[in-house]
Write an enzyme that holds these catalytic residues in place. Structure first.
Site, PDB file in Angstrom:
ATOM      1  N   ASN A   8       0.867  -1.180   0.000  1.00  0.00           N
ATOM      2  CA  ASN A   8       0.000   0.000   0.000  1.00  0.00           C
ATOM      3  C   ASN A   8       0.903   1.229   0.000  1.00  0.00           C
ATOM      4  OD1 ASN A   8      -1.767   2.056   0.590  1.00  0.00           O
ATOM      5  ND2 ASN A   8      -2.336   1.298   2.635  1.00  0.00           N
ATOM      6  N   LYS A  10      -0.019   4.222  -0.143  1.00  0.00           N
ATOM      7  CA  LYS A  10      -0.676   5.368   0.531  1.00  0.00           C
ATOM      8  C   LYS A  10      -0.517   6.629  -0.337  1.00  0.00           C
ATOM      9  CE  LYS A  10      -0.045   3.019   4.876  1.00  0.00           C
ATOM     10  NZ  LYS A  10       0.131   3.096   6.331  1.00  0.00           N
ATOM     11  N   HIS A  92      -9.353   0.967   5.265  1.00  0.00           N
ATOM     12  CA  HIS A  92      -8.062   1.134   5.950  1.00  0.00           C
ATOM     13  C   HIS A  92      -8.263   2.092   7.136  1.00  0.00           C
ATOM     14  CE1 HIS A  92      -3.942   2.303   6.791  1.00  0.00           C
ATOM     15  NE2 HIS A  92      -3.563   1.229   6.138  1.00  0.00           N
ATOM     16  N   GLU A  94      -6.609   4.461   8.176  1.00  0.00           N
ATOM     17  CA  GLU A  94      -6.368   5.874   7.868  1.00  0.00           C
ATOM     18  C   GLU A  94      -7.589   6.487   7.187  1.00  0.00           C
ATOM     19  OE1 GLU A  94      -2.655   5.230   5.858  1.00  0.00           O
ATOM     20  OE2 GLU A  94      -1.731   4.718   7.774  1.00  0.00           O
ATOM     21  N   GLU A 164      -4.960  -5.218  10.816  1.00  0.00           N
ATOM     22  CA  GLU A 164      -3.927  -4.201  10.994  1.00  0.00           C
ATOM     23  C   GLU A 164      -4.169  -3.449  12.303  1.00  0.00           C
ATOM     24  OE1 GLU A 164      -2.085  -2.964   7.024  1.00  0.00           O
ATOM     25  OE2 GLU A 164      -3.913  -1.802   7.228  1.00  0.00           O
ATOM     26  N   GLY A 170       3.002   1.901  10.771  1.00  0.00           N
ATOM     27  CA  GLY A 170       3.999   2.962  10.613  1.00  0.00           C
ATOM     28  C   GLY A 170       4.774   3.291  11.872  1.00  0.00           C
ATOM     29  N   SER A 209       3.773  -2.500  10.234  1.00  0.00           N
ATOM     30  CA  SER A 209       5.226  -2.587  10.451  1.00  0.00           C
ATOM     31  C   SER A 209       5.831  -3.921  10.032  1.00  0.00           C
ATOM     32  CB  SER A 209       5.578  -2.261  11.914  1.00  0.00           C
ATOM     33  OG  SER A 209       5.236  -0.920  12.214  1.00  0.00           O
TER      34      SER A 209
HETATM   35  P1  PGA Z   1       3.184   0.010   7.553  1.00  0.00           P
HETATM   36  O1  PGA Z   1       1.666   0.237   7.063  1.00  0.00           O
HETATM   37  O2  PGA Z   1       3.683  -1.254   6.913  1.00  0.00           O
HETATM   38  O3  PGA Z   1       3.928   1.243   7.083  1.00  0.00           O
HETATM   39  O4  PGA Z   1       3.142  -0.100   9.048  1.00  0.00           O
HETATM   40  C1  PGA Z   1       0.811  -0.834   6.927  1.00  0.00           C
HETATM   41  C2  PGA Z   1      -0.526  -0.388   6.382  1.00  0.00           C
HETATM   42  O5  PGA Z   1      -1.026   0.670   6.774  1.00  0.00           O
HETATM   43  O6  PGA Z   1      -1.119  -1.092   5.538  1.00  0.00           O
END
Ligand code: PGA
Length: 249
Positions: A8, A10, A92, A94, A164, A170, A209
């Site tokens: 992803n 983003k 997601h 976010e 997740e 992140g 992560s």
């Molecule tokens: P990350 O994000 O691997 O940067 O922690 C995962 C995600 O949001 O899908």
């Protein structure tokens, strides 16, 4: 079941970053698992052109529940498909946080995207406060209940669930392998109650992560059938080893 390594991007990436896609494809012509990148909508069709004829699939990061119409700034599932997408990430954390997306809207989008022929990756996960309060499984149960269609209308590989934990995205922090196993086992059992035996064919991804150094251990956890990767999907040199770890898991 074909395992899935999904990246992803983003809100990252411009045309020059497509060289990473070329490098990824060159390094992994036949990866031994499914390999997917979800760039921002602006790059979707150009990434799909780079990926044409390769083992890399491309997907969107969100879609509207309607097919077309007066929805400024939005993109429909059909439009993603038209741009070359085979998949879409929905719900997601976010999007849930930045755009107030509810389980109900995630379900509506999921039904629309499946109708358009896309494989949907539905994201769920608890916040740190919810985990600390001991509410993780209750939260996951509620999100599954609300975000997923009531019946499985596609083949099992048309619906993917990504667990997740919000606090692991992140941050460089991950749950213990035991915690990952507990949640993935719970998700599988919940899906089986809902969809019956067909639920055994649904892919469950872990996200938050994931990197080359922890991928193999996470992929060894029962009911982990792949990963949804953010930061480490931006560079072929970071994503490639995760794809390899999944292929041999
Ligand atoms: P990350 O994000 O691997 O940067 O922690 C995962 C995600 O949001 O899908």
């Amino acid at each position: 079941m074909r395992k899935l390594a999904a990246g992803n991007w983003k809100m990252n990436g411009s045309v020059e970053d497509l060289d990473e896609v070329t490098a990824l494809i060159a390094a992994h012509p036949a990866p031994g698992c499914e390999m997917l990148l979800c760039p921002p909508a602006t790059l979707l069709s150009r990434m799909a052109e780079r990926a044409a004829g390769s083992s890399l699939m491309v997907g969107g990061q969100d879609c509207h529940a309607k097919t077309s119409g007066a929805h400024t700034g939005d993109v429909s599932a059909q439009m993603l498909k038209d741009a070359g997408a085979t998949h879409v990430i929905l719900g997601h954390s976010e999007r849930r946080a930045d755009h107030g997306e509810s389980d109900i809207s995630v379900r509506a989008k999921t039904i629309a995207a499946q109708a358009a022929g896309l494989t949907v990756i539905v994201c769920i996960g608890e916040t740190e406060a919810q985990r600390n309060a001991g509410d993780t499984l209750a939260v996951i149960g509620r999100q599954l209940e609300g975000s997923l269609p009531t019946s499985l209308t596609t083949a099992p590989d048309g619906l993917v669930i990504a667990y997740e934990p919000v606090w692991a995205i992140g941050t460089g922090r991950t749950p213990t392998l035991q915690e990952v196993g507990e949640v993935h086992g719970f998700i599988r059992a919940t899906l089986t109650k809902r969809y019956g035996e067909a639920a055994n064919g649904l892919r469950l991804l872990y996200g938050g992560s994931v990197k080359a150094s922890n991928a193999a251990a996470i992929f060894a956890v029962p009911h982990v059938n792949g990963a949804l990767v953010g930061g480490a999907s931006l560079k072929a040199a970071d994503f490639g080893p995760i794809v390899l770890a999944l292929a041999v898991s």
